[in-house]
Design an enzyme around this catalytic site. Sequence first.
Site, PDB file in Angstrom:
ATOM      1  N   TYR A  73       0.844  -1.190   0.000  1.00  0.00           N
ATOM      2  CA  TYR A  73       0.000   0.000   0.000  1.00  0.00           C
ATOM      3  C   TYR A  73       0.880   1.241   0.000  1.00  0.00           C
ATOM      4  CZ  TYR A  73       0.687   1.197   5.003  1.00  0.00           C
ATOM      5  OH  TYR A  73       1.215   1.572   6.212  1.00  0.00           O
ATOM      6  N   CYS A  74       0.301   2.368  -0.394  1.00  0.00           N
ATOM      7  CA  CYS A  74       1.020   3.648  -0.372  1.00  0.00           C
ATOM      8  C   CYS A  74       0.045   4.719   0.139  1.00  0.00           C
ATOM      9  CB  CYS A  74       1.577   3.992  -1.758  1.00  0.00           C
ATOM     10  SG  CYS A  74       0.326   4.076  -3.064  1.00  0.00           S
ATOM     11  N   GLN A  75       0.031   5.888  -0.475  1.00  0.00           N
ATOM     12  CA  GLN A  75      -0.892   6.927  -0.020  1.00  0.00           C
ATOM     13  C   GLN A  75      -2.238   6.846  -0.739  1.00  0.00           C
ATOM     14  OE1 GLN A  75      -0.358   8.907   2.535  1.00  0.00           O
ATOM     15  NE2 GLN A  75      -2.336   9.958   2.372  1.00  0.00           N
TER      16      GLN A  75
END
Length: 317
Positions: free
Chosen positions: A279-281
């Site tokens: 996951y990231c932003q």
Amino acid sequence: MAGPGAWGRLHLLLLSVSSWSLISAQVMDTQTIQVPENDPIDIPCTAYVSQSGTPRVEWKFEKGSSIVLFYYDSKFTDPYKDRAQFTPTGIHFTSVTRKDTGKYICEVLWTGSVGIGRLNKSEVDLIVQDASPPPTCQCYRYDVLMTSNPKINEKFRNSCYAIDTKTGALMNEPVTSFNTGDYFCEAQNNVGTTQKSEAIHLDARNVISHKDMKALVDSRNARIIDVRLPEEVANGHIANSVNIPVTEVEEALKMDPEMFKMKYGMDKPRMDDENLIFYCQRGRRAAQATKIAITLGYAKARNYEGSYKEWSEKEGK
């Protein structure tokens, strides 16, 4: 000595020359010009026709019931003199604001040898548009426009998505195999050219929803990798996740298990690990990391598409 009749004729002559309203004006042209705020603009005076003699040129600005004479006697009045230039055929503004929206009237008077000449007039309606009106976004899947309500379009009736027309954010939940495809969005604010985002391929087989992600986090039975930068992670992250910036993912997954655990404090994922989640932003870098992992042989790696933005909004942390 001149008689009363002569004085009357002289008075009428002076009044005619000093007050253009007593001279019949011929309107040469009327047009509308639109321009973005803060841009330069040339407002033409089509009333000017090249001929012998030196004409007298005046400009007026009309807005509502107000009329201002802003160029006469060969000079500009305040506040125009510092931002406008005059030529016989028009006025050049170095920049305009929405306050400049209105009608610009150019009047050109020629006086002949007998004193009274011809008055020509041209008008320009100037519309100064907001330089940054809010854009409207629309999204496409395989070049097909996605309607705001998927149920009204036969091609998307099996989808469940929401589009934020202000930001261009597209959310698919729950994600099914039907959602696989190439997606892009366009933004338009009726001032500049349409802006098109880079197309992103979504493979629904390798995407995990918020509901499933929450279950994995609660079970603590997953390898969750946060591919954001450390300074982003410092502002909040998903519990039990490990930070490996997307630029390091490929190198990290090529490490031997001992070195991986020593550097990241987590057992290295197995090639057949079903719970390897990135996951990231907002999901874009996570999709990139998932693609890298799959290329290296981690066929079941998945991308939490909603990423930390969705997680923080729904979980409050």
